[in-house]
Scaffold this active site. Structure first.
Site, short mmCIF file in Angstrom:
data_model
loop_
_atom_site.label_atom_id
_atom_site.label_comp_id
_atom_site.label_asym_id
_atom_site.label_seq_id
_atom_site.Cartn_x
_atom_site.Cartn_y
_atom_site.Cartn_z
N ALA A 24 0.81 -1.22 0.00
CA ALA A 24 0.00 0.00 0.00
C ALA A 24 0.85 1.28 0.00
CB ALA A 24 -0.92 -0.02 1.21
N HIS A 120 -4.06 -9.89 -3.82
CA HIS A 120 -5.27 -9.58 -3.05
C HIS A 120 -6.43 -9.13 -3.93
CE1 HIS A 120 -2.56 -8.99 0.75
NE2 HIS A 120 -2.78 -10.26 0.45
P1 NAD Z 1 0.09 -1.59 4.97
O1 NAD Z 1 -0.98 -0.56 4.92
O2 NAD Z 1 0.05 -2.65 6.00
O3 NAD Z 1 1.53 -0.88 5.18
C1 NAD Z 1 1.95 0.13 4.34
C2 NAD Z 1 3.38 0.47 4.69
O4 NAD Z 1 3.81 1.45 3.74
C3 NAD Z 1 3.57 1.09 6.08
O5 NAD Z 1 4.50 0.29 6.80
C4 NAD Z 1 4.15 2.49 5.80
O6 NAD Z 1 5.25 2.79 6.63
C5 NAD Z 1 4.66 2.37 4.39
N1 NAD Z 1 4.61 3.58 3.59
C6 NAD Z 1 3.63 4.52 3.51
N2 NAD Z 1 3.93 5.43 2.58
C7 NAD Z 1 5.12 5.06 2.03
C8 NAD Z 1 5.95 5.59 1.02
N3 NAD Z 1 5.62 6.69 0.34
N4 NAD Z 1 7.12 4.96 0.75
C9 NAD Z 1 7.49 3.84 1.44
N5 NAD Z 1 6.73 3.29 2.41
C10 NAD Z 1 5.56 3.89 2.69
O7 NAD Z 1 0.20 -2.14 3.51
P2 NAD Z 1 0.55 -3.58 3.01
O8 NAD Z 1 1.75 -4.13 3.67
O9 NAD Z 1 0.47 -3.51 1.53
O10 NAD Z 1 -0.72 -4.36 3.61
C11 NAD Z 1 -1.35 -5.13 2.91
C12 NAD Z 1 -2.83 -4.77 2.68
O11 NAD Z 1 -3.15 -3.43 2.37
C13 NAD Z 1 -3.16 -5.53 1.47
O12 NAD Z 1 -4.18 -6.40 1.77
C14 NAD Z 1 -3.61 -4.51 0.41
O13 NAD Z 1 -4.63 -5.09 -0.35
C15 NAD Z 1 -4.09 -3.41 1.25
N6 NAD Z 1 -4.15 -2.05 0.70
C16 NAD Z 1 -3.98 -1.76 -0.62
C17 NAD Z 1 -4.06 -0.47 -1.07
C18 NAD Z 1 -3.89 -0.18 -2.54
O14 NAD Z 1 -4.25 -1.00 -3.37
N7 NAD Z 1 -3.34 0.96 -2.91
C19 NAD Z 1 -4.29 0.57 -0.17
C20 NAD Z 1 -4.48 0.25 1.20
C21 NAD Z 1 -4.39 -1.08 1.60
#
Ligand code: NAD
Length: 243
Positions: A24, A120
């Site tokens: 994410a 996912h």
């Molecule tokens: P997560 O939300 O658990 O963690 C996101 C991580 O990204 C955090 O640890 C944070 O420190 C880091 N982060 C935030 N901005 C950043 C940046 N600019 N550069 C580097 N790091 C950054 O996300 P995850 O690990 O992908 O968790 C998985 C779940 O989140 C999945 O199930 C996914 O489907 C879902 N998700 C997806 C989206 C999307 O499709 N864009 C958005 C939100 C959640």
């Protein structure tokens, strides 16, 4: 950070089978909130109500309210960011073997990456739980103006094409991701908290099969201790320096 960037550049120059594993955080700079970390969605929405299959079956209106008010408007206007395009550049150079993503926003494909494994699912695909007919996001958004939860023409309840908590991952995608993790020579994690399993097992599989493991994430992750290089910085900053 400069020294670590130089090391990553050297590793990229000798790698031909790179797996980019995105989470994410990778799409945060496209305006899509993460789940965890600062400003994450779970500080606003309880995942056991809004993103759990058992709750969805009990009362799908919570998810569809969330989709209408939060998900749809954000995903609809989101565009790929420099990080997405950097991975396309690396693919053109013959470096990227697979992009494995936990993201459900479809932005890698929109940017032009061709080897994308979605672990996912995809929020742009919606289907009927009764007859499997598929619906676009726009169509469902329009249906939502008339009824909640939205229904298929057969009367069945519509469900997002994303994996909710309590659901298994799509087996084909998981198998492909496992194969990619075993066969890559470099595995680079980009913007993932690495706490959601089984996806978070993939970096370890790659490392155990002698790939170099790089982690780029703003916050520390539970796998930092086994990585060859860790950079706690924004993905776009690191990728723009690399490219
Ligand atoms: P997560 O939300 O658990 O963690 C996101 C991580 O990204 C955090 O640890 C944070 O420190 C880091 N982060 C935030 N901005 C950043 C940046 N600019 N550069 C580097 N790091 C950054 O996300 P995850 O690990 O992908 O968790 C998985 C779940 O989140 C999945 O199930 C996914 O489907 C879902 N998700 C997806 C989206 C999307 O499709 N864009 C958005 C939100 C959640």
């Amino acid at each position: 950070m400069d020294e670590r960037i130089s090391k990553i550049k050297k590793l990229i120059s000798i790698s031909n089978q790179i797996v980019a594993f995105t989470g994410a955080g990778f799409s945060a700079e496209s305006g899509i909130s993460t789940f965890r970390g600062a400003g994450g969605l779970w500080s606003k929405y309880n995942p056991s109500i809004y993103a759990d299959i058992n709750y969805f079956i009990k009362d799908p209106s919570y998810y569809w309210n969330f989709f209408r008010d939060e998900r749809y408007p954000v995903i609809k206007k989101a565009k790929p960011n420099d990080g997405h395009y950097a991975l396309v550049e690396l693919e053109k150079l013959g470096k990227i073997y697979r992009v494995i993503t936990q993201n459900i926003d479809g932005l890698h494909q929109m940017a032009g990456s061709s080897e994308v494994i979605e672990l996912h699912g995809n929020t742009r695909k919606i289907f009927c739980m009764n007859c499997d007919k598929t619906y676009s996001m726009d169509r469902v958004y329009n249906l939502l103006k008339k009824e909640l939860p939205p229904r298929c023409s057969c009367g069945g309840i519509l469900k997002p094409g994303t994996v909710l908590f309590g659901e298994p991952l799509p087996q084909v995608a998981l198998d492909m991701a496992n194969i990619a993790a075993r066969n890559c020579d470099m595995f680079i994690v980009l913007g993932s908290s690495l706490v959601v399993y089984p996806a978070a097992a993939l970096p370890e599989i790659a490392k155990n099969n002698r790939a170099k493991l790089i982690i780029v994430n703003i916050d520390p992750t539970p796998l930092d201790n086994i990585a060859d290089i860790v950079i706690n910085e924004s993905v776009s900053k690191v990728l723009s320096e690399l490219i």
